[in-house]
Design an enzyme around this catalytic site. Sequence first.
Site, PDB file in Angstrom:
ATOM      1  N   ASP A 267       0.822  -1.211   0.000  1.00 44.94           N
ATOM      2  CA  ASP A 267       0.000   0.000   0.000  1.00 44.94           C
ATOM      3  C   ASP A 267       0.855   1.259   0.000  1.00 44.94           C
ATOM      4  O   ASP A 267       0.364   2.338   0.366  1.00 44.94           O
ATOM      5  CB  ASP A 267      -0.917   0.017   1.232  1.00 44.94           C
ATOM      6  CG  ASP A 267      -2.329  -0.430   0.877  1.00 44.94           C
ATOM      7  OD1 ASP A 267      -2.560  -0.752  -0.300  1.00 44.94           O
ATOM      8  OD2 ASP A 267      -3.184  -0.468   1.776  1.00 44.94           O
ATOM      9  N   ASP A 420      -7.729  -7.045  13.541  1.00 42.87           N
ATOM     10  CA  ASP A 420      -7.377  -8.368  14.041  1.00 42.87           C
ATOM     11  C   ASP A 420      -8.273  -8.776  15.210  1.00 42.87           C
ATOM     12  O   ASP A 420      -8.765  -9.905  15.275  1.00 42.87           O
ATOM     13  CB  ASP A 420      -5.903  -8.403  14.458  1.00 42.87           C
ATOM     14  CG  ASP A 420      -5.506  -7.181  15.272  1.00 42.87           C
ATOM     15  OD1 ASP A 420      -6.390  -6.381  15.633  1.00 42.87           O
ATOM     16  OD2 ASP A 420      -4.301  -7.027  15.554  1.00 42.87           O
TER      17      ASP A 420
END
Length: 693
Positions: A267, A420
Amino acid sequence: MAPSLDFSNWWPKDARKGTPVVVKMENPNYSVVEIDGPDAAFRPVEKSRGKNAKQVTWVLLLKAHRAVGCLAWIASFFWALLGTIKKRLIFRQDVAMASEKLGKGKLLFTVIKAFLVTSLTILAFEVVAYLNGWHYFRNPSLHIPRSTDIQGLLHLVYVTWLSVRADYIAPPIQALSKFCVALFLIQSVDRMILSLGCFWIKYKKIKPRIEGDPFKSDDVEGSAYEYPMVLVQIPMCNEREVYEQSISAVCQLDWPKDRLLVQVLDDSDDESIQYLIKAEVAKWNQKGVNIIYRHRLVRTGYKAGNLKSAMSCEYVQAYEFVAIFDADFQPNPDFLKQTVPHFKDNPDLGLVQARWTFVNKDENLLTRLQNINLCFHFEVEQQVNGVFLNFFGFNGTAGVWRIKALEESGGWLERTTVEDMDIAVRAHLNGWKFIFLNDVKVLCEVPESYEAYRKQQHRWHSGPMHLFRLCLPAIITSKIAIWKKANLILLFFLLRKLILPFYSFTLFCIILPLTMFVPEAELPVWVICYVPVFMSFLNILPSPKSFPFIVPYLLFENTMSVTKFNAMVSGLFQLGSSYEWVVTKKAGRSSESDLLASAERESKIMNQLQIQRGASESELSELNRLKEQKEAAPVPVKRVNKIYRKELTLAFLLLTASVRSLLSAQGVHFYFLLFQGVTFLLVGLDIIGEQMS
């Protein structure tokens, strides 16, 4: 009962028997001993009488030398601290003020400043009262003098303050302190239970085990098909320092190449870094590794958006498991063979999490203190929850997911910065189980500067509170057992994510210094000394080599409560900084094995040149551009220290409270406030992350 045969009481103790004998030796090296009687010879002789003047002189000189050395060390420490204060606060050399976005931390900073101004004002009154002999604050029961005893206007103001303090200020502080002490004790009990669970696991040697050889096959020709299809993802963003070592470690995983696919999810918005990563991927592709480079044009959702985009590829449907590694993680070659077999014959297993280990844990004091916290997190919290509950928070990396579990739980969502923990909670609500492997360790880095660590902790403590607001309705309406809901709400979120930073900041950074000016609400010694030291002792047990740092660890944890409390509030009330993601800066540290591997790669330059000859023209141009980028690498920028205003303000507040405790002769409170104030000062001046010699 056997009769007593003690005849010592038959004779008086002070009666002398026999003739006194005086033994004199001509040799001056021996001492002269006078024996008064037969019992006197067996009495212990004082050791000091057996030393001559020369020995005593040497002992005194040695003690004086040690004392002078200790004083010199303390003096040099404070001299260096004063020099740093002069350099960073007065002359502003290589110093930048930590930027505060609009609304972020402004309210908390204003409250702390108000407490500081109030404390300084009260301290001025106390000093004047102390000098004038108005020692009412020393008495356990407050005595308000009569109007005839008033000595002047200032005395009248001081007596009025005492009355207002006792009637209006002390009661709410006492109530808040009792509430925080109760939360402190509850959290301490939770830590003790987790530690006892860890001791039980060690004692019983409980750990997940692999039965037999899961990949063994009687059919030799089809043995390769016993290995499941595994997808490995490496999400990264502008990771110039660590991209090479992470890609290299993943590409060396011991797994059949036709059953493994590596996705490098870049990214980066820096084109130079993109070309470097593309060249690294092309290099390993030429070596036969099945590796793909992916770059998103629209970078939304941070890491969650990156993973979500990668999982949407059609070829992912052919894979059964996905392993995720952040850019600074370096798994061992046998990582997949130690984790993937646990999924066999265990259809309810959704996640296998490995432990982190740190290549730069001894870099400076900050990294050492982080190592203490993370060792306790993995060896105690994660391991105990994994063994007894089959649930814990996914750490975002160094783990293997069953792709079916991800899909049934809704996949990666971009609603928080703790994607997460989000996927772990949703998978738990869907009935999936987790396993934590404490013996499987993956190398990574911890932040080496306070700035990077502070931003990381802000994300780790604001995200869970934001997630709690979003997940609470789903937890309440889920079909899991009631005790699992209670564990999620009360322990996982409230106690360990909300209550811990709240009481730590309120009790030790606000109430404790205020009680120095409001003695009626004084905290007991066991709250500020004994229990915190015991809890710190439990936290350090998983990393026994860190025992010399138990006091700095305790003080630094209280200091970090400012950042954690601010992050918790921003996440709970969805302030602007609750959805802010800042990539943690890495240093690119390598282990000894990585350095040896790097040297081995340098020795194989000729082989790499032969590989390049078979490459396409576009790949060769990228490799040549890589060389140019390395040759024209920018000169490292000199580090600029930052000044953190909240920490500095709290430092002066605590030091002011320590002066007040000195007036009332409170020894334990004085030393705690003094050391805590100095710790805040070191953190506020950005000294805590300096390199250790």
